[in-house]
Design a protein around this motif. Sequence first.
Motif, PDB file in Angstrom:
ATOM      1  N   PRO A  20      60.632 -29.550  84.720  1.00 55.99           N
ATOM      2  CA  PRO A  20      60.435 -29.619  83.265  1.00 55.99           C
ATOM      3  C   PRO A  20      61.346 -28.685  82.478  1.00 55.99           C
ATOM      4  O   PRO A  20      61.721 -28.995  81.343  1.00 55.99           O
ATOM      5  N   GLU A  21      61.724 -27.548  83.097  1.00 50.94           N
ATOM      6  CA  GLU A  21      62.560 -26.591  82.352  1.00 50.94           C
ATOM      7  C   GLU A  21      63.941 -27.166  82.043  1.00 50.94           C
ATOM      8  O   GLU A  21      64.625 -26.677  81.151  1.00 50.94           O
ATOM      9  N   LYS A  22      64.340 -28.220  82.757  1.00 51.98           N
ATOM     10  CA  LYS A  22      65.620 -28.906  82.484  1.00 51.98           C
ATOM     11  C   LYS A  22      65.377 -30.372  82.155  1.00 51.98           C
ATOM     12  O   LYS A  22      66.216 -31.232  82.418  1.00 51.98           O
ATOM     13  N   LYS A  23      64.229 -30.633  81.605  1.00 56.96           N
ATOM     14  CA  LYS A  23      63.866 -32.005  81.222  1.00 56.96           C
ATOM     15  C   LYS A  23      64.074 -32.993  82.372  1.00 56.96           C
ATOM     16  O   LYS A  23      64.534 -34.113  82.177  1.00 56.96           O
ATOM     17  N   ASN A  24      63.749 -32.522  83.572  1.00 56.59           N
ATOM     18  CA  ASN A  24      63.858 -33.358  84.785  1.00 56.59           C
ATOM     19  C   ASN A  24      65.269 -33.894  85.014  1.00 56.59           C
ATOM     20  O   ASN A  24      65.441 -34.981  85.587  1.00 56.59           O
ATOM     21  N   THR A  58      63.239 -38.283  82.078  1.00 55.51           N
ATOM     22  CA  THR A  58      64.334 -37.464  82.628  1.00 55.51           C
ATOM     23  C   THR A  58      65.533 -37.482  81.684  1.00 55.51           C
ATOM     24  O   THR A  58      65.815 -38.495  81.041  1.00 55.51           O
ATOM     25  N   ALA A  59      66.225 -36.333  81.631  1.00 54.17           N
ATOM     26  CA  ALA A  59      67.445 -36.211  80.817  1.00 54.17           C
ATOM     27  C   ALA A  59      68.669 -36.730  81.561  1.00 54.17           C
ATOM     28  O   ALA A  59      69.801 -36.465  81.163  1.00 54.17           O
ATOM     29  N   GLY A  60      68.432 -37.435  82.665  1.00 54.19           N
ATOM     30  CA  GLY A  60      69.550 -38.071  83.372  1.00 54.19           C
ATOM     31  C   GLY A  60      70.204 -37.133  84.368  1.00 54.19           C
ATOM     32  O   GLY A  60      69.678 -36.059  84.707  1.00 54.19           O
ATOM     33  N   ASN A  61      71.346 -37.540  84.827  1.00 49.10           N
ATOM     34  CA  ASN A  61      72.058 -36.740  85.836  1.00 49.10           C
ATOM     35  C   ASN A  61      72.314 -35.331  85.295  1.00 49.10           C
ATOM     36  O   ASN A  61      72.686 -35.156  84.132  1.00 49.10           O
ATOM     37  N   ASP A  62      72.135 -34.352  86.148  1.00 54.96           N
ATOM     38  CA  ASP A  62      72.410 -32.971  85.754  1.00 54.96           C
ATOM     39  C   ASP A  62      73.904 -32.831  85.409  1.00 54.96           C
ATOM     40  O   ASP A  62      74.775 -33.145  86.230  1.00 54.96           O
ATOM     41  N   ILE A  63      74.177 -32.357  84.210  1.00 50.50           N
ATOM     42  CA  ILE A  63      75.567 -32.310  83.725  1.00 50.50           C
ATOM     43  C   ILE A  63      76.391 -31.295  84.526  1.00 50.50           C
ATOM     44  O   ILE A  63      77.576 -31.504  84.766  1.00 50.50           O
ATOM     45  N   ALA A  64      75.756 -30.203  84.949  1.00 48.55           N
ATOM     46  CA  ALA A  64      76.491 -29.217  85.757  1.00 48.55           C
ATOM     47  C   ALA A  64      76.908 -29.851  87.084  1.00 48.55           C
ATOM     48  O   ALA A  64      78.001 -29.585  87.597  1.00 48.55           O
ATOM     49  N   ALA A 241      81.378 -29.110  76.926  1.00 49.13           N
ATOM     50  CA  ALA A 241      80.840 -28.985  75.558  1.00 49.13           C
ATOM     51  C   ALA A 241      79.317 -28.939  75.609  1.00 49.13           C
ATOM     52  O   ALA A 241      78.680 -28.149  74.909  1.00 49.13           O
ATOM     53  N   PHE A 242      78.697 -29.774  76.468  1.00 49.19           N
ATOM     54  CA  PHE A 242      77.233 -29.764  76.563  1.00 49.19           C
ATOM     55  C   PHE A 242      76.752 -28.426  77.121  1.00 49.19           C
ATOM     56  O   PHE A 242      75.854 -27.797  76.567  1.00 49.19           O
ATOM     57  N   LEU A 243      77.383 -27.985  78.204  1.00 51.93           N
ATOM     58  CA  LEU A 243      76.907 -26.775  78.880  1.00 51.93           C
ATOM     59  C   LEU A 243      77.125 -25.524  78.038  1.00 51.93           C
ATOM     60  O   LEU A 243      76.419 -24.535  78.185  1.00 51.93           O
ATOM     61  N   GLU A 244      78.111 -25.588  77.147  1.00 54.55           N
ATOM     62  CA  GLU A 244      78.415 -24.388  76.342  1.00 54.55           C
ATOM     63  C   GLU A 244      77.855 -24.473  74.932  1.00 54.55           C
ATOM     64  O   GLU A 244      78.105 -23.605  74.111  1.00 54.55           O
ATOM     65  N   ARG A 245      77.075 -25.521  74.633  1.00 53.75           N
ATOM     66  CA  ARG A 245      76.687 -25.757  73.246  1.00 53.75           C
ATOM     67  C   ARG A 245      75.776 -24.680  72.667  1.00 53.75           C
ATOM     68  O   ARG A 245      75.700 -24.518  71.465  1.00 53.75           O
ATOM     69  N   LYS A 246      75.068 -23.939  73.533  1.00 54.36           N
ATOM     70  CA  LYS A 246      74.145 -22.939  73.003  1.00 54.36           C
ATOM     71  C   LYS A 246      74.765 -21.547  72.950  1.00 54.36           C
ATOM     72  O   LYS A 246      74.113 -20.601  72.538  1.00 54.36           O
ATOM     73  N   LYS A 247      76.022 -21.448  73.482  1.00 50.41           N
ATOM     74  CA  LYS A 247      76.624 -20.103  73.565  1.00 50.41           C
ATOM     75  C   LYS A 247      77.126 -19.642  72.207  1.00 50.41           C
ATOM     76  O   LYS A 247      77.502 -20.437  71.370  1.00 50.41           O
TER      77      LYS A 247
HETATM   78  N1  COA Z   1      71.867 -31.698  82.736  1.00 51.25           N
HETATM   79  C1  COA Z   1      71.675 -30.381  82.843  1.00 51.25           C
HETATM   80  N2  COA Z   1      70.824 -29.684  82.045  1.00 51.25           N
HETATM   81  C2  COA Z   1      70.159 -30.400  81.124  1.00 51.25           C
HETATM   82  C3  COA Z   1      70.321 -31.775  80.972  1.00 51.25           C
HETATM   83  C4  COA Z   1      71.221 -32.436  81.827  1.00 51.25           C
HETATM   84  N3  COA Z   1      71.410 -33.760  81.795  1.00 51.25           N
HETATM   85  N4  COA Z   1      69.527 -32.196  79.957  1.00 51.25           N
HETATM   86  C5  COA Z   1      68.891 -31.125  79.508  1.00 51.25           C
HETATM   87  N5  COA Z   1      69.253 -30.037  80.202  1.00 51.25           N
HETATM   88  C6  COA Z   1      68.784 -28.660  80.051  1.00 51.25           C
HETATM   89  C7  COA Z   1      69.359 -28.007  78.822  1.00 51.25           C
HETATM   90  O1  COA Z   1      70.637 -27.459  79.090  1.00 51.25           O
HETATM   91  C8  COA Z   1      68.316 -26.972  78.525  1.00 51.25           C
HETATM   92  O2  COA Z   1      68.498 -25.895  79.429  1.00 51.25           O
HETATM   93  P1  COA Z   1      68.445 -24.363  78.891  1.00 51.25           P
HETATM   94  O3  COA Z   1      67.075 -24.226  78.289  1.00 51.25           O
HETATM   95  O4  COA Z   1      68.674 -23.557  80.114  1.00 51.25           O
HETATM   96  O5  COA Z   1      69.538 -24.277  77.863  1.00 51.25           O
HETATM   97  C9  COA Z   1      67.015 -27.649  78.910  1.00 51.25           C
HETATM   98  O6  COA Z   1      67.367 -28.690  79.807  1.00 51.25           O
HETATM   99  C10 COA Z   1      66.295 -28.288  77.752  1.00 51.25           C
HETATM  100  O7  COA Z   1      67.201 -29.155  77.089  1.00 51.25           O
HETATM  101  P2  COA Z   1      67.558 -29.052  75.542  1.00 51.25           P
HETATM  102  O8  COA Z   1      68.905 -29.679  75.345  1.00 51.25           O
HETATM  103  O9  COA Z   1      67.363 -27.653  75.066  1.00 51.25           O
HETATM  104  O10 COA Z   1      66.412 -29.983  74.936  1.00 51.25           O
HETATM  105  P3  COA Z   1      66.491 -30.879  73.623  1.00 51.25           P
HETATM  106  O11 COA Z   1      65.109 -31.392  73.439  1.00 51.25           O
HETATM  107  O12 COA Z   1      67.145 -30.141  72.506  1.00 51.25           O
HETATM  108  O13 COA Z   1      67.441 -32.099  74.001  1.00 51.25           O
HETATM  109  C11 COA Z   1      68.273 -33.894  75.366  1.00 51.25           C
HETATM  110  C12 COA Z   1      67.081 -32.996  75.052  1.00 51.25           C
HETATM  111  C13 COA Z   1      67.907 -34.716  76.581  1.00 51.25           C
HETATM  112  C14 COA Z   1      68.565 -34.816  74.166  1.00 51.25           C
HETATM  113  C15 COA Z   1      69.523 -33.026  75.631  1.00 51.25           C
HETATM  114  O14 COA Z   1      69.167 -32.033  76.555  1.00 51.25           O
HETATM  115  C16 COA Z   1      70.674 -33.797  76.211  1.00 51.25           C
HETATM  116  O15 COA Z   1      71.391 -34.464  75.485  1.00 51.25           O
HETATM  117  N6  COA Z   1      70.860 -33.654  77.525  1.00 51.25           N
HETATM  118  C17 COA Z   1      72.005 -34.277  78.194  1.00 51.25           C
HETATM  119  C18 COA Z   1      71.672 -35.721  78.506  1.00 51.25           C
HETATM  120  C19 COA Z   1      72.834 -36.383  79.201  1.00 51.25           C
HETATM  121  O16 COA Z   1      73.906 -36.545  78.656  1.00 51.25           O
HETATM  122  N7  COA Z   1      72.605 -36.764  80.470  1.00 51.25           N
HETATM  123  C20 COA Z   1      73.600 -37.430  81.282  1.00 51.25           C
HETATM  124  C21 COA Z   1      73.472 -38.885  81.081  1.00 51.25           C
HETATM  125  S1  COA Z   1      74.794 -39.795  81.767  1.00 51.25           S
END
Ligand code: COA
Length: 247
Positions: A20-24, A58-64, A241-247
């Motif tokens: 949950p801490e990474k939105k799955n 789930t927020a999809g594939n982990d971007i890192a 850009a996504f990974l650095e957006r909060k810096k």
């Molecule tokens: N990969 C890695 N980490 C992710 C992630 C992903 N796909 N989605 C969310 N997270 C992490 C965030 O970096 C954040 O971590 P932090 O608290 O250590 O900074 C945490 O999960 C919560 O996400 P956050 O972005 O703060 O929540 P939000 O409610 O503002 O936004 C989303 C939710 C899903 C809209 C946004 O996180 C997002 O756009 N994520 C990327 C989705 C994506 O592009 N996935 C790949 C699809 S191909």
Amino acid sequence: MSLILVTDDGPIRTVRMNRPEKKNALTRPLYEAIGAALTEKREGLRCIVILGNESGFTAGNDIADFLAAGEQGNALERPTVRFLHVLARCETPLVAAVNGVAVGVGTTMLLHCDHVVAASDARLSTPFVALGLLPEAASTLIGPRLMGYARAFELFVMGRPFSAEEAKAAGLVNRVVAPQELEAAALAAARAIAALPPESVKIARRLMRGPLDETIKRIDEEVAIFGERLTSPEAKAAFKAFLERKK
Ligand code: COA
């Protein structure tokens, strides 16, 4: 903390993503864990329900992980590909319970589920192309067939998020319920499927899902290009850009 929580209750198995801490967001170990829960056989198992938690589906594939794969010059990493194959090949009926965010593979995996219940707060989106990637999980094949080219293009290429109701109108979701009713509704659907004669379900399912070879071939075709796209400067820039957006 376990990456997934698996519960077996009679004919039904529930598989809950638990990051949950990474939105799955799905990492390699998380793909492996779900894949194992979908393939592990048990006598009497008739239906599997895939769930998220209070943070969303789930927020999809982990971007890192995407960034690391691109930098290592890997194709889409094997656990991910294995997971996509497992989804397509899964012989147990799949029900998904979708709430909140369902990004990327969080949406495309639904194309392989047999019944999808969505909470009214669900938001389905696939920003693949915006990230310099391309839609996966055979969504380029199944998506247009299911919802027509125009809607599939809007969802999978333009990346416009669909609400639960829009996803239902597109044929991707069966039922939309209030968030607090989601789990019960998904379990009720699973019980209804589980109560049917399993061999008949198996045969009907196999015929209705179309040729498996075609689906697997499309997954692999997408994966090959996806792997190249991961190493592209535009994709790497989008991940950073996504990974650095909060810096
Ligand atoms: N990969 C890695 N980490 C992710 C992630 C992903 N796909 N989605 C969310 N997270 C992490 C965030 O970096 C954040 O971590 P932090 O608290 O250590 O900074 C945490 O999960 C919560 O996400 P956050 O972005 O703060 O929540 P939000 O409610 O503002 O936004 C989303 C939710 C899903 C809209 C946004 O996180 C997002 O756009 N994520 C990327 C989705 C994506 O592009 N996935 C790949 C699809 S191909």
